[in-house]
Write a protein that holds these residues in place. Structure first.
Motif, PDB file in Angstrom:
ATOM      1  N   UNK A  21      -3.619  58.073  19.811  1.00  0.00           N
ATOM      2  CA  UNK A  21      -4.489  59.167  19.453  1.00  0.00           C
ATOM      3  C   UNK A  21      -5.742  59.222  20.224  1.00  0.00           C
ATOM      4  N   UNK A  22      -6.058  60.255  20.842  1.00  0.00           N
ATOM      5  CA  UNK A  22      -6.969  60.389  21.938  1.00  0.00           C
ATOM      6  C   UNK A  22      -7.975  61.666  21.749  1.00  0.00           C
ATOM      7  N   UNK A  23      -9.191  61.304  21.239  1.00  0.00           N
ATOM      8  CA  UNK A  23      -9.980  62.289  20.886  1.00  0.00           C
ATOM      9  C   UNK A  23     -11.039  62.414  22.063  1.00  0.00           C
ATOM     10  N   UNK A  24     -11.624  63.356  22.527  1.00  0.00           N
ATOM     11  CA  UNK A  24     -12.800  63.307  23.421  1.00  0.00           C
ATOM     12  C   UNK A  24     -13.461  64.605  23.558  1.00  0.00           C
ATOM     13  N   UNK A  25     -14.727  64.570  24.194  1.00  0.00           N
ATOM     14  CA  UNK A  25     -15.385  65.484  24.434  1.00  0.00           C
ATOM     15  C   UNK A  25     -16.325  65.634  25.552  1.00  0.00           C
ATOM     16  N   UNK A  26     -16.872  66.695  26.100  1.00  0.00           N
ATOM     17  CA  UNK A  26     -17.898  66.476  27.198  1.00  0.00           C
ATOM     18  C   UNK A  26     -18.931  67.807  27.203  1.00  0.00           C
ATOM     19  N   UNK A  27     -19.839  67.336  27.847  1.00  0.00           N
ATOM     20  CA  UNK A  27     -20.929  68.407  28.073  1.00  0.00           C
ATOM     21  C   UNK A  27     -21.325  68.406  29.429  1.00  0.00           C
TER      22      UNK A  27
END
Length: 673
Positions: free
Chosen positions: A409-415
């Motif tokens: 499982x890979x959660x991620x986020x960016x700004x």
């Protein structure tokens, strides 16, 4: 000089139309010194200079002519029968009987007034017979003349008239010569079934090898097209060697399309030895179905590979056949301002020698772009990805073999932030844009399961920065938290000149599990990457990508391409250099650099003569990989070329060869024969 009146024109349009072999519904005009009409026999007789012209501009010039009312018979003297632009038959006497027109002591050319000092070519013949049913021109005892010099003679020759777009028959042969198969004569036979269906069958006679047979088939239908080409030979060693390539595209409506593709060869070197090879590393056969929507796209395909490379090297391609491979993506309408959702799914099955694996990926992402005060642009994104693998006797990275299920499982986020700053000017408009992205990902040791996967790793470049996935495939995972940052400068003016420079870097906050010095990534700050582009729209188009060492700015990698000149006179250059290390126990011992240059040059010697040369040179090995060149002559009425190709590859039973090829053909009304 007399011209018949309009009433007379309408009355005799059918007779003139048949005489010229054109549409009888079109308007015709007869102009002559004297015109006589015999009411009793329904015939026209002209005296002196006569010209018959139809609405399309086709015409016949003659003297003292005789035309029957129904067009079955025509005769005259000093006749020129124009069949197209620059195309005519000239004869002292032409007789038409029914569907057959015969010209005696005639001359045929499609090169009228193409050169100021004479026709490039013409054919003199004892007799030309034109049959309206077959639309063929038959020449008896023809002699080909070039600029009033006899070139060769044949007892008989025939060709379709210029009004025919497609006609079954032999095409102009061409010649080639190689240093391992001798002289090769290619004799193509064109077979026409309809305006949308044809094939070309070519027999190749070789002096030091058995004949080679080639086939190319083409079929267009209302909502589909089919293309097939291949070759076969039974060589002197008693082997059957062949290849077949096929590509069919079938439209299944406005929102669906199917493709069937086949690439297969009898062995690894047949394509290369017989000149069909275009550096393919492998052949790919299979089928695909695509579904289109306003906001979504789905493709399902299958692939069966045939490896063409030799040796036991690691190749960045699936080590097995792919079935199935299904990918789907959907993007929602804006749910708030410009914020939208995307959903992606991927199903992949790979089967190899005694092992197989299946993969299911689901990914959901929300993306929210904003434009704030002062032109600041902010984009925020959150995503979640879940993978499920089913392995059967698969090689794992710990050197074991495993069968069963694994998931991750890979959660991620960016700004991401950007601020384009414009400075208009009277001559140049300038733009400078700083840009940065901060990406957070789960750090995991499950970034890779198996040795064989669909990913070729990653290579740091300007194209890698600011991407959602820095790896080329799905099986390898990006890992941990990192930041991308860089600045872009661009300028352009009203004449179309453009200049662009970009420099950037990435920073990994977590230690990378595997550190390869050749990738440009390191623990912490990476190497610097950038690109430089300039185009003045006239004689220079330059583009280069580079990578500089993170600690001392030393050059690590550079790719450059440039086009200098115009489409007629040009110099094309491409160069790649990359420093290579052997990362054994992190000693980073230096290996041989990758250093290769590609060059091409074209020189238009005159309006019609040109020379061209292309070469690929491996500077590291100090040898040409291949080079080609030739001299080309293009005339409105004919063309010829003399080319050579040198291939220095050595693979299995294939050793590099030199090939020479000569081509000659005639052009009639823009069509090549």
């Amino acid at each position: 000089m007399k011209k018949i009146n309009p009433i007379f024109l309408i009355c005799f349009a059918p007779a003139v139309a048949n005489a010229l072999s054109v549409d009888v519904e079109s308007q015709k005009t007869i102009t002559a010194d004297k015109i006589e009409y015999d009411v009793k026999s329904d015939t026209i007789k002209t005296s002196g200079n006569t010209e018959i012209t139809n609405a399309a501009g086709q015409r016949m010039t003659l003297t003292d002519s005789y035309l029957s009312q129904n067009g079955d018979n025509l005769s005259g003297n000093d006749i020129k029968l124009w069949l197209g632009d620059h195309v005519y038959i000239e004869s002292d006497n032409i007789v038409r009987e029914g569907i057959t027109t015969t010209a005696y002591d005639a001359m045929f050319t499609a090169c009228d007034n193409c050169d100021a000092f004479g026709d490039a070519w013409q054919i003199s013949t004892r007799k030309i017979v034109h049959d309206m049913d077959s639309r063929m021109l038959r020449f008896y005892n023809p002699v080909l003349w070039s600029y009033n010099i006899p070139v060769f003679w044949l007892p008989f020759w025939e060709m379709p008239d210029p009004g025919i777009k497609y006609k079954t028959g032999f095409l102009m042969p061409d010649f080639s010569s190689t240093n391992n198969m001798g002289t090769q004569i290619n004799i193509p036979l064109y077979v026409n079934f309809s305006d949308t269906h044809d094939l070309t069958f070519t027999t190749s006679i070789l002096t030091q090898e058995n004949p080679l047979f080639q086939l190319e088939h083409r079929l267009n239908m209302d909502h589909s097209q089919y293309r097939t080409h291949g070759a076969f030979t039974h060589n002197q060693n008693g082997e059957n060697r062949w290849y077949i390539f096929n590509n069919d595209v079938i439209e299944l409506g406005e929102y669906a399309r199917a493709t069937i593709f086949l690439e297969r060869a009898s062995d690894k070197t047949f394509l290369q030895k017989y000149g069909f090879y275009e550096d393919q590393p492998y052949l790919d056969s299979g089928a695909s179905v695509e579904l289109f929507g306003q906001s979504g796209y789905v493709v399902a395909d299958a692939h069966i590979f045939q490896e063409l490379r030799s040796g036991n090297r690691y190749y960045a391609t699936p080590s097995g056949n792919i079935l199935p491979n299904i990918r789907a993506t959907y993007q929602s309408a804006p749910i708030f301002k410009e914020t939208y959702l995307t959903f992606d799914a991927d199903i992949l099955g790979i089967s190899g020698d005694g092992n197989s694996s299946q993969r299911l990926i689901g990914d959901a992402r929300i993306v929210s772009p904003w434009t704030l005060w002062g032109g600041n642009r902010i984009t925020a994104s959150l995503s979640a990805r879940y993978d499920v693998y089913n392995f059967q006797n698969s090689d794992m990275i710990d050197a074991s073999r495993f069968s069963g299920l694994k998931d991750r499982f890979l959660p991620s986020g960016y700004v991401e932030w950007g601020l384009p700053l414009f400075r208009p000017g009277t001559t140049w408009t300038q733009i400078i844009e700083p840009r940065a992205r901060f990406t957070m990902m789960r750090q995991t040791d499950e970034n890779q399961f198996t040795l064989n996967n669909d990913s070729a790793g990653t290579f740091l470049s300007d194209a890698t920065l600011f991407s959602d996935n820095r790896f080329s495939g799905f099986d390898l995972w990006e890992n941990g938290t990192y930041a991308d940052y860089g600045v872009r400068y661009a300028a352009f003016n009203q004449s179309g000149e453009t200049f662009e420079l970009f420099v950037g870097q990435t920073y990994d906050f977590d230690n990378r599990d595997i550190e390869d010095m050749n990738t440009g990534f390191h623990d912490g700050a990476s190497d610097y990457v950038g690109r430089l582009e300039y185009d003045n729209t006239k004689w220079l188009d330059l583009s280069t990508r580079f990578r500089l060492g993170h600690d001392d700015f030393s050059l690590q990698h550079i790719e450059t391409s440039a086009i200098i000149g115009t489409s007629r006179n040009y110099l094309r250059l491409a160069h790649i250099w990359s420093q290579q290390f052997i990362d054994t126990y992190r000693t980073n011992s230096q290996a041989d650099d990758i250093n290769e240059v590609t060059a091409g040059i074209g020189i238009q010697l005159t309006e019609r003569w040109a020379v061209r040369f292309n070469a690929v040179y491996n500077i590291t090995d100090e040898r040409f990989q291949r080079h080609t060149g030739g001299i080309f002559y293009t005339h409105p009425c004919y063309y010829l070329s003399l080319q050579y190709r040198r291939d220095n590859a050595i693979k299995n039973d294939y050793v590099g060869t030199t090939t020479f090829q000569f081509k000659f053909g005639m052009s009639i009304n823009g069509q090549r024969y």
